[in-house]
Scaffold this motif. Sequence first.
Motif, PDB file in Angstrom:
ATOM      1  N   ASP A  12     -63.479   1.899 -46.641  1.00  0.00           N
ATOM      2  CA  ASP A  12     -62.352   0.931 -46.393  1.00  0.00           C
ATOM      3  C   ASP A  12     -62.506  -0.451 -47.455  1.00  0.00           C
ATOM      4  N   LEU A  13     -61.852  -0.646 -47.694  1.00  0.00           N
ATOM      5  CA  LEU A  13     -61.348  -1.589 -49.169  1.00  0.00           C
ATOM      6  C   LEU A  13     -61.957  -2.982 -48.410  1.00  0.00           C
ATOM      7  N   HIS A  14     -62.079  -3.873 -47.045  1.00  0.00           N
ATOM      8  CA  HIS A  14     -62.700  -4.494 -47.171  1.00  0.00           C
ATOM      9  C   HIS A  14     -63.750  -4.951 -47.346  1.00  0.00           C
ATOM     10  N   ALA A  15     -64.639  -3.871 -47.067  1.00  0.00           N
ATOM     11  CA  ALA A  15     -66.075  -3.483 -45.944  1.00  0.00           C
ATOM     12  C   ALA A  15     -67.300  -3.655 -47.384  1.00  0.00           C
ATOM     13  N   SER A  16     -68.803  -3.931 -47.175  1.00  0.00           N
ATOM     14  CA  SER A  16     -69.112  -3.840 -48.011  1.00  0.00           C
ATOM     15  C   SER A  16     -69.666  -3.329 -49.168  1.00  0.00           C
ATOM     16  N   TYR A  17     -69.718  -2.309 -50.587  1.00  0.00           N
ATOM     17  CA  TYR A  17     -70.107  -1.102 -51.130  1.00  0.00           C
ATOM     18  C   TYR A  17     -71.258  -0.843 -50.411  1.00  0.00           C
ATOM     19  N   ALA A  41     -43.260  -4.383 -74.424  1.00  0.00           N
ATOM     20  CA  ALA A  41     -43.092  -3.607 -74.101  1.00  0.00           C
ATOM     21  C   ALA A  41     -44.762  -2.504 -73.529  1.00  0.00           C
ATOM     22  N   HIS A  42     -44.695  -3.006 -74.871  1.00  0.00           N
ATOM     23  CA  HIS A  42     -46.138  -1.779 -74.586  1.00  0.00           C
ATOM     24  C   HIS A  42     -47.310  -3.179 -74.319  1.00  0.00           C
ATOM     25  N   ALA A  43     -47.142  -4.227 -74.605  1.00  0.00           N
ATOM     26  CA  ALA A  43     -48.306  -5.294 -73.980  1.00  0.00           C
ATOM     27  C   ALA A  43     -48.081  -4.656 -72.593  1.00  0.00           C
ATOM     28  N   ALA A  44     -47.063  -4.963 -71.825  1.00  0.00           N
ATOM     29  CA  ALA A  44     -46.464  -4.718 -69.625  1.00  0.00           C
ATOM     30  C   ALA A  44     -47.678  -3.794 -69.673  1.00  0.00           C
ATOM     31  N   GLN A  45     -47.115  -2.516 -70.672  1.00  0.00           N
ATOM     32  CA  GLN A  45     -47.759  -0.752 -70.460  1.00  0.00           C
ATOM     33  C   GLN A  45     -49.722  -1.337 -70.204  1.00  0.00           C
ATOM     34  N   LEU A  46     -49.403  -1.265 -71.597  1.00  0.00           N
ATOM     35  CA  LEU A  46     -51.088  -1.735 -71.088  1.00  0.00           C
ATOM     36  C   LEU A  46     -51.784  -2.912 -70.432  1.00  0.00           C
ATOM     37  N   LEU A  47     -50.677  -3.717 -69.866  1.00  0.00           N
ATOM     38  CA  LEU A  47     -51.561  -4.473 -68.983  1.00  0.00           C
ATOM     39  C   LEU A  47     -51.484  -4.431 -67.128  1.00  0.00           C
ATOM     40  N   LEU A  48     -50.308  -2.516 -66.832  1.00  0.00           N
ATOM     41  CA  LEU A  48     -50.357  -2.266 -65.699  1.00  0.00           C
ATOM     42  C   LEU A  48     -51.648  -1.299 -65.844  1.00  0.00           C
ATOM     43  N   THR A  49     -51.803  -0.253 -66.710  1.00  0.00           N
ATOM     44  CA  THR A  49     -52.282   0.719 -67.037  1.00  0.00           C
ATOM     45  C   THR A  49     -54.445  -0.063 -66.635  1.00  0.00           C
ATOM     46  N   ILE A  50     -54.566  -1.256 -67.400  1.00  0.00           N
ATOM     47  CA  ILE A  50     -55.574  -1.902 -66.715  1.00  0.00           C
ATOM     48  C   ILE A  50     -55.566  -2.384 -65.346  1.00  0.00           C
ATOM     49  N   HIS A  51     -54.396  -2.583 -64.299  1.00  0.00           N
ATOM     50  CA  HIS A  51     -54.742  -2.626 -63.511  1.00  0.00           C
ATOM     51  C   HIS A  51     -54.254  -1.441 -62.596  1.00  0.00           C
ATOM     52  N   ASP A  52     -53.901  -0.574 -62.747  1.00  0.00           N
ATOM     53  CA  ASP A  52     -54.020   0.640 -62.426  1.00  0.00           C
ATOM     54  C   ASP A  52     -55.159   0.777 -62.498  1.00  0.00           C
ATOM     55  N   TYR A  53     -56.253   1.161 -63.511  1.00  0.00           N
ATOM     56  CA  TYR A  53     -56.599   1.363 -63.646  1.00  0.00           C
ATOM     57  C   TYR A  53     -58.089   0.511 -63.118  1.00  0.00           C
ATOM     58  N   HIS A  54     -58.049  -0.562 -62.517  1.00  0.00           N
ATOM     59  CA  HIS A  54     -59.220  -1.670 -61.680  1.00  0.00           C
ATOM     60  C   HIS A  54     -58.945  -1.076 -60.545  1.00  0.00           C
ATOM     61  N   PHE A  55     -57.735  -1.251 -59.596  1.00  0.00           N
ATOM     62  CA  PHE A  55     -57.278  -1.540 -58.996  1.00  0.00           C
ATOM     63  C   PHE A  55     -58.123   0.412 -57.889  1.00  0.00           C
ATOM     64  N   GLU A  56     -58.013   2.050 -59.479  1.00  0.00           N
ATOM     65  CA  GLU A  56     -58.489   2.641 -58.589  1.00  0.00           C
ATOM     66  C   GLU A  56     -60.428   3.070 -58.688  1.00  0.00           C
ATOM     67  N   GLY A  57     -60.901   1.902 -59.627  1.00  0.00           N
ATOM     68  CA  GLY A  57     -62.087   2.179 -59.874  1.00  0.00           C
ATOM     69  C   GLY A  57     -62.345   0.899 -58.549  1.00  0.00           C
ATOM     70  N   ASN A  58     -62.524  -0.014 -58.313  1.00  0.00           N
ATOM     71  CA  ASN A  58     -62.153  -0.530 -57.255  1.00  0.00           C
ATOM     72  C   ASN A  58     -62.034   0.212 -56.123  1.00  0.00           C
ATOM     73  N   MET A  59     -61.027   1.270 -55.715  1.00  0.00           N
ATOM     74  CA  MET A  59     -61.410   2.225 -54.475  1.00  0.00           C
ATOM     75  C   MET A  59     -62.392   3.081 -54.695  1.00  0.00           C
ATOM     76  N   SER A  60     -62.817   3.877 -55.961  1.00  0.00           N
ATOM     77  CA  SER A  60     -63.612   4.721 -55.627  1.00  0.00           C
ATOM     78  C   SER A  60     -65.341   3.702 -55.240  1.00  0.00           C
ATOM     79  N   CYS A  61     -64.968   2.372 -55.439  1.00  0.00           N
ATOM     80  CA  CYS A  61     -65.972   2.157 -54.273  1.00  0.00           C
ATOM     81  C   CYS A  61     -66.381   1.777 -53.244  1.00  0.00           C
ATOM     82  N   HIS A  62     -65.033   1.938 -52.603  1.00  0.00           N
ATOM     83  CA  HIS A  62     -64.636   1.177 -51.342  1.00  0.00           C
ATOM     84  C   HIS A  62     -63.702   2.685 -50.746  1.00  0.00           C
TER      85      HIS A  62
END
Length: 156
Positions: free
Chosen positions: A128-133, A104-125
């Motif tokens: 438009d998520l699909h347009a160039s930075y 469960a802790h491994a799953a929690q870390l996994l999902l936190t990493i992907h939330d963080y990844h998504f939010e960081g990506n969104m801050s760069c786009h």
Amino acid sequence: MSSQAQWKLYYWYTPDSVLGVFPGRGEYVRLMFEEAGVAYEDVCKKNNSNADLLAFMKGEKPGFPVLAPPIIQQGDFVMSQTPAIMMYLGKIGLFPTGGPEEEAHAAQLLLTIHDYHFEGNMSCHPVDLHASYSTQVEEAKVTQKKFCEERMGKLV
């Protein structure tokens, strides 16, 4: 781990990258394979082409339907979606041992990493998520500052 055919990973080949591939979400799968010492073939990098990856996305290859990479394949088994891939690989021997609480802790870390990844990506786009930075640099300055101030500090 299963003794079936070698694992295959399909993720974006990017010839301009020093790595020859786009790290992105595919890097989590690469790291999991590498850390566990599991043999895999990075198909797009090996072929210097995204053709096989695009064939999966268009439904031209057999296997369970996929939306987007990374995609893993072993024999007839095909799967996409990074968190699902990571959980599956965990269930077949790459998760920490110690029982349901550790899983469960491994799953929690996994999902936190992907939330963080998504939010960081969104801050760069932010426009438009699909347009160039490069087409949204000014707007990204605002969202990146906010991301760094409000989110990064919570994980450090």
